[in-house]
Design an enzyme around this catalytic site. Structure first.
Site, mmCIF file in Angstrom:
data_model
loop_
_atom_site.group_PDB
_atom_site.id
_atom_site.type_symbol
_atom_site.label_atom_id
_atom_site.label_comp_id
_atom_site.label_asym_id
_atom_site.label_seq_id
_atom_site.Cartn_x
_atom_site.Cartn_y
_atom_site.Cartn_z
ATOM 1 N N TYR A 1 21.866 -16.438 -2.770
ATOM 2 C CA TYR A 1 23.003 -15.733 -3.349
ATOM 3 C C TYR A 1 22.689 -14.241 -3.448
ATOM 4 O O TYR A 1 21.606 -13.845 -3.889
ATOM 5 C CB TYR A 1 23.311 -16.317 -4.728
ATOM 6 N N ASP B 1 17.844 -23.482 -7.807
ATOM 7 C CA ASP B 1 19.187 -23.140 -8.258
ATOM 8 C C ASP B 1 20.084 -24.320 -7.899
ATOM 9 O O ASP B 1 20.377 -24.558 -6.726
ATOM 10 C CB ASP B 1 19.655 -21.859 -7.569
ATOM 11 N N LYS C 1 30.229 -21.935 -12.967
ATOM 12 C CA LYS C 1 30.775 -22.654 -11.817
ATOM 13 C C LYS C 1 31.135 -24.096 -12.193
ATOM 14 O O LYS C 1 31.976 -24.322 -13.039
ATOM 15 C CB LYS C 1 29.780 -22.570 -10.662
ATOM 16 N N ARG D 1 21.209 -14.785 -32.837
ATOM 17 C CA ARG D 1 20.506 -14.610 -31.568
ATOM 18 C C ARG D 1 19.448 -15.680 -31.379
ATOM 19 O O ARG D 1 19.210 -16.163 -30.277
ATOM 20 C CB ARG D 1 19.877 -13.210 -31.499
#
Length: 390
Positions: free
Chosen positions: A106, A179, A204, A53
């Site tokens: 978004y 973004d 994306k 982690r």
């Protein structure tokens, strides 16, 4: 090889964080699946690795690659774009703070900020980011910590002046978050324009093959990096080794792909502009787009995303969306294949009835890397279904 910030984008994309494996000379660094690491005595960590982690060599390689391409000093890779956004907001805001964001953001971002973090005491004001006076008023009206912008925006394809917005935010003591998912670091580098933080859905264009979900944060400030890094470790929404490996592999070809995405989208947008069925084509590469000149200054090309509004309203948009074969009707964007989305009922369904609601006559196109003649022929065929009731 060592990588320099003076080297070209594609050179950095291929080589940053990708030194060959020293024992065998393997050109592709090995994929590290281990969840834990042997210590040389208590606290004797090897290269700082202790537990998966907190650190993983494959994830670290991706983070180095992301930082090199965005021009940042630190990058953090997460299990999804929304996980990255959630960690960012938790790291930098506290109950009572406020976020000013675009009024066409978004839907998932707005849902996170308003419905999840709103319950935690984080306020928000949606505003037209192109109207700097309106942004300034919204920032001044509350204890604004973050100004949050997408440019190009999703799905209305608005272009925002990053440098001007950065100055406005900084004058008010706030941070600017950009973004950069639609543009990718190949087309636009917000940190160089004054932004404080860049976020991505790496699902994306960065991943680019519709086979991995991820998110990223990139900064160029050590204090911000420390806060974000702590939350990444403490909360643990990190990208797994295989996800990081796939994202790295996609990122190496980002520049080549974005050139093709952009060229295809430009041709499709110009074709759409001449169609009598179309009410509006929202693509910054068109001189008629209100943000065209600004996009030319901020972006290398104009990207692969187009939104289209139809004169026939919702019925026309739905018929086109449901009658293509090269464009696939699906969520997401930025993959090598072309996708079509009806945002009002798909990606932006969560903002129906709000100021962020998407017009029902709009479809969003993610132009892939197929032959552009086939993309246009596919759309031309789908247009024959408008008005047929079929």
């Amino acid at each position: 090889m060592s990588v320099s910030e003076n080297q070209g984008f594609n050179t950095r994309a291929v080589h940053a964080g990708q030194a060959f494996e020293p024992r065998t000379g393997a050109v592709v660094p090995p994929l590290h699946f281990s969840s834990t690491y042997a210590q040389d005595g208590i606290g004797g960590l090897r290269d700082g690795y202790e537990y998966g982690r907190g650190g993983n060599p494959t994830r670290d390689a991706l983070q180095e690659q992301l930082a090199a391409l965005e021009g940042g000093s630190h990058a953090y890779s997460f299990s999804s774009g929304l996980a990255a956004e959630d960690s960012l907001i938790r790291a930098l805001t506290r109950p009572g703070d406020h976020i000013v964001l675009g009024n066409d953001a978004y839907g998932g971002t707005y849902r996170l900020i308003s419905r999840v973090l709103g319950e935690w005491g984080i306020g928000n004001t949606p505003v037209d980011m192109a109207d700097l006076d309106a942004v300034a008023k919204a920032v001044a009206a509350n204890k604004t910590r973050l100004v949050w912008v997408e440019t190009p925006s999703n799905p209305m394809m608005k272009i925002t002046d990053i440098a001007a917005l950065a100055k406005l935010a900084h004058d008010a003591g706030a941070l600017l978050v950009v973004d950069n998912t639609f543009a990718s670091p190949y087309l636009q580098t917000p940190l160089a324009l004054g932004a404080d933080i860049v976020v991505h859905s790496t699902t994306k264009y960065i991943g680019g093959h519709s086979d991995v979900v991820g998110g990223a944060i990139v900064v160029n400030d050590a204090t911000l990096a420390e806060k974000i890094g702590f939350v990444q470790f403490a909360v643990g929404a990190v990208s797994g080794p295989m996800d990081a490996f796939l994202t790295t592999r996609g990122l190496k070809t980002l520049g080549v792909r974005m050139d093709r995405h952009s060229d295809n989208a430009q041709a499709v947008a110009e074709w759409l502009l001449e169609r009598p069925e179309v009410e509006a084509v929202l693509y910054p590469g068109l001189p008629s787009h209100p943000g065209h000149e600004l996009a030319k200054k901020q972006m290398k090309k104009f990207g692969g995303m187009i939104s289209v509004q139809f004169k026939g309203g919702e019925a026309a948009a739905r018929r086109v969306a449901e009658n293509t074969s090269v464009f696939t009707l699906a969520e997401s964007l930025g993959g090598i294949e072309s996708l079509m989305n009806y945002p009002s009922e798909m990606t932006h369904a969560s903002v129906k009835g709000t100021e962020l609601a998407v017009p029902v006559n709009l479809i969003r196109l993610s132009c892939g890397i197929e032959d552009v003649e086939d993309l246009i022929a596919d759309l031309e065929h789908a247009f024959t279904f408008i008005g047929t009731g079929s």
